[in-house]
Design an enzyme around this catalytic site. Sequence first.
Site, short mmCIF file in Angstrom:
data_model
loop_
_atom_site.label_atom_id
_atom_site.label_comp_id
_atom_site.label_asym_id
_atom_site.label_seq_id
_atom_site.Cartn_x
_atom_site.Cartn_y
_atom_site.Cartn_z
N CYS A 356 0.79 -1.23 0.00
CA CYS A 356 0.00 0.00 0.00
C CYS A 356 0.83 1.29 0.00
O CYS A 356 0.47 2.24 -0.71
CB CYS A 356 -1.02 0.00 1.13
SG CYS A 356 -0.54 -0.83 2.63
N ARG A 385 7.44 -11.13 5.10
CA ARG A 385 7.13 -10.95 6.52
C ARG A 385 7.94 -11.94 7.35
O ARG A 385 8.03 -13.13 7.01
CB ARG A 385 5.63 -11.10 6.77
CG ARG A 385 4.84 -10.04 6.00
CD ARG A 385 3.39 -10.03 6.29
NE ARG A 385 2.71 -9.04 5.44
CZ ARG A 385 1.40 -8.90 5.37
NH1 ARG A 385 0.60 -9.64 6.11
NH2 ARG A 385 0.86 -7.99 4.56
N GLN A 403 0.61 -10.89 -2.91
CA GLN A 403 -0.76 -10.42 -2.68
C GLN A 403 -1.36 -9.93 -3.98
O GLN A 403 -0.72 -9.20 -4.74
CB GLN A 403 -0.77 -9.28 -1.66
CG GLN A 403 -0.46 -9.71 -0.25
CD GLN A 403 -0.58 -8.54 0.72
OE1 GLN A 403 -0.02 -7.48 0.49
NE2 GLN A 403 -1.31 -8.74 1.79
N ASP A 405 -3.14 -7.48 -4.68
CA ASP A 405 -3.47 -6.28 -3.92
C ASP A 405 -4.16 -5.25 -4.80
O ASP A 405 -3.73 -5.00 -5.94
CB ASP A 405 -2.18 -5.67 -3.37
CG ASP A 405 -2.25 -5.44 -1.87
OD1 ASP A 405 -3.36 -5.55 -1.33
OD2 ASP A 405 -1.21 -5.15 -1.28
N HIS A 407 -5.82 -1.16 -4.35
CA HIS A 407 -6.10 0.01 -3.52
C HIS A 407 -6.91 1.00 -4.34
O HIS A 407 -6.54 1.33 -5.46
CB HIS A 407 -4.80 0.65 -3.02
CG HIS A 407 -4.06 -0.26 -2.08
ND1 HIS A 407 -3.02 -1.06 -2.50
CD2 HIS A 407 -4.24 -0.53 -0.76
CE1 HIS A 407 -2.57 -1.76 -1.47
NE2 HIS A 407 -3.29 -1.46 -0.41
N LYS A 490 -14.26 -2.54 8.47
CA LYS A 490 -13.94 -3.41 7.33
C LYS A 490 -14.99 -4.50 7.21
O LYS A 490 -15.71 -4.82 8.17
CB LYS A 490 -12.56 -4.04 7.48
CG LYS A 490 -12.44 -4.99 8.67
CD LYS A 490 -11.10 -5.70 8.69
CE LYS A 490 -10.99 -6.63 9.91
NZ LYS A 490 -9.78 -7.46 9.87
#
Length: 670
Positions: A356, A385, A403, A405, A407, A490
């Site tokens: 992000c 991670r 991911q 991902d 946004h 969320k």
Amino acid sequence: MTDAVPYPADGFALFPDRSVVALRVNGELKDLATVVTETDAVEPVTIGSPDGLAILRHSSAHVLAQAVQRINPQANLGIGPPITDGFYYDFGVEHPFTPDDLKAIDKEMQRIVREGQRFVRRVVTDDEARAELAAEPFKLELIGLKGGASTSSATVSKVEGASVEVGAGELTIYDNVDRDGQTVWKDLCRGPHLPNTRLIGNGWALQRVAGAYWRGSEKNPQLQRIYGTAWPTKDELRAYQTRLEEAAKRDHRKLGKDLDLFSFPDEIGSGLSVWHPRGGIIRGEMEQHARRRHIAGGYTYVYTPHISKQDLFLTSNHLVTYKEGMFPPIVMDEERDEHGEITKQGQDYYLKPMNCPMHILIYKERARSYRDLPMRLAENGTVYRNELSGALHGLTRVRGFTQDDSHLFVTPEQLEGEATRVLEFVISMLRDFGLDDFELELSMRDDEKDKWIGSDEFWEYSTNALRNVAVASGLKLTEVPGEAAFYGPKIDLKTRDAIGRTWQLSTVQVDPNLPERFELEYTDRDGQKKRPIMIHRALFGSIERFFAILLEHYAGAFPVWLSPVQVVGIPVAEEFADYLGEVVDRLRAEGVRADLDHSDDRMQKKIRTHTTQKVPLQLIAGAQDQAAGTVSFRFRDGSQENGVPIADAVRRVREAIASHALVNTAEDFA
């Protein structure tokens, strides 16, 4: 509550049904022995409800701990919370538990259950708790963490499992009291618990032992963790054990090896996977299908690096709140002169744990107008991670993963519409992959003011927006106060797989925090500069984890479109190989992943081999087929369809691929 009961009254008087094991009083879980007044809002909690199961399992964890200390009084108590489908308890012991130890503990637990000991709650001060638990160093540490009644549960929740013992409010100890009224064991605990141990019944079992670091940190001592499961009845326990047996057959780690899909070479390191050709084909199909759908849905793909200077993660706050989950820094850009003296200090670079912040920098690269919004950015971004070695689990918990991902940057007015669009998109995409049993969880803030940032107005309209989106979907919705991120609500989407397990997949997270931290702006219609709202959205969660879920869901027998080999040709004898080879070549020309088995094995062995490899369509041809210009199909379940004209066969294979069909039987292919 019934008017026939005089108040004040306890739960035993109000609800004599033995299936009721606790109360919810004014929204809070309480022991059945709790005394209530006529003005209290009281609901019964049955043992088979989600709350009742958690209480059953927590009480079972206490019985486990008592049994261990009866056998080994020197064992130190860690933490024993309920978990999904079971419970565990951590112990500080001199030697690891053995299988014989588990048998002895099991027998001792049975005795304690039969004794019918009562769980009795007692409020204590910090000093009283320290005096009573002076021989329990881990309990003393938890009391110290609490630091008095003013400590918020958010502080304690950072410690693995600690919320079952300490948190906001009173400090309490639960005594196990025998039939003579004597306290025979005690534990620091918030409760609630079953009225007595006999209600645990015989629907429980100990499962395994594992090592676990105290408070989840490798810097702390390693304890011994005993896992167990508990259910209201023996039949429910057996049904659960049957599900476990089926899950073991579907374990993606075993299937990944058997089907030659992926591996974790020691030479590379723990939690870092490599994808073999067959696994790469499936992953490629997943990614390409998702990419096509995203582009059609108005998303733009971007690409970002795997590493960044620390300043980025300081601004995003990851290096403050998430540092333990990030790999150590790499020092770069240092310069030295010919004498070895530093002329330019190096800088710390970090492997990115999330995509992000980099997507935000793409937004921030130039001025934005309301006309640019919503902006939908997507990336298959690999992140890293620093997971504890004990937490790693195949592809579902790794140190490097990708991911899918996305946004989205939206105006406040666009929030509900975009969230609706995102949820519809997510559900549609997951259905493409054969998942269709969904429910939603709306995570909201609660009344603990110190846990949340942002205005009441923002929380109200953003929560209402997500609630409207969830309700409009028609799916089952559970609202969970207190589980929101500190900056916004969320929606989590959960799905059930083929054997009834629930997996959390996609998340739609509202975030005004990062736009504020990075000072993002857009020019609105009135010419004023305003902050956009960011929506974090991961559809699969991670490609690795989603692949593992699909692999177990299908037990390796993927739909034709995802199968690494879609069709394999098996000639009845060598003289028919050229004929069948022409059919295979025609399928390949149509884009089908088709192979011809040229091996010297007998036909029946070839059939067994490719059935074991879960190839969906076996194409067989012999003399009759060659003479008639046909082929025969054999399916995963052993059924066959003979005499299919070649043109028909090619068309039907293509249709099965295009429709994402799961073809295991002749009927599936009809």
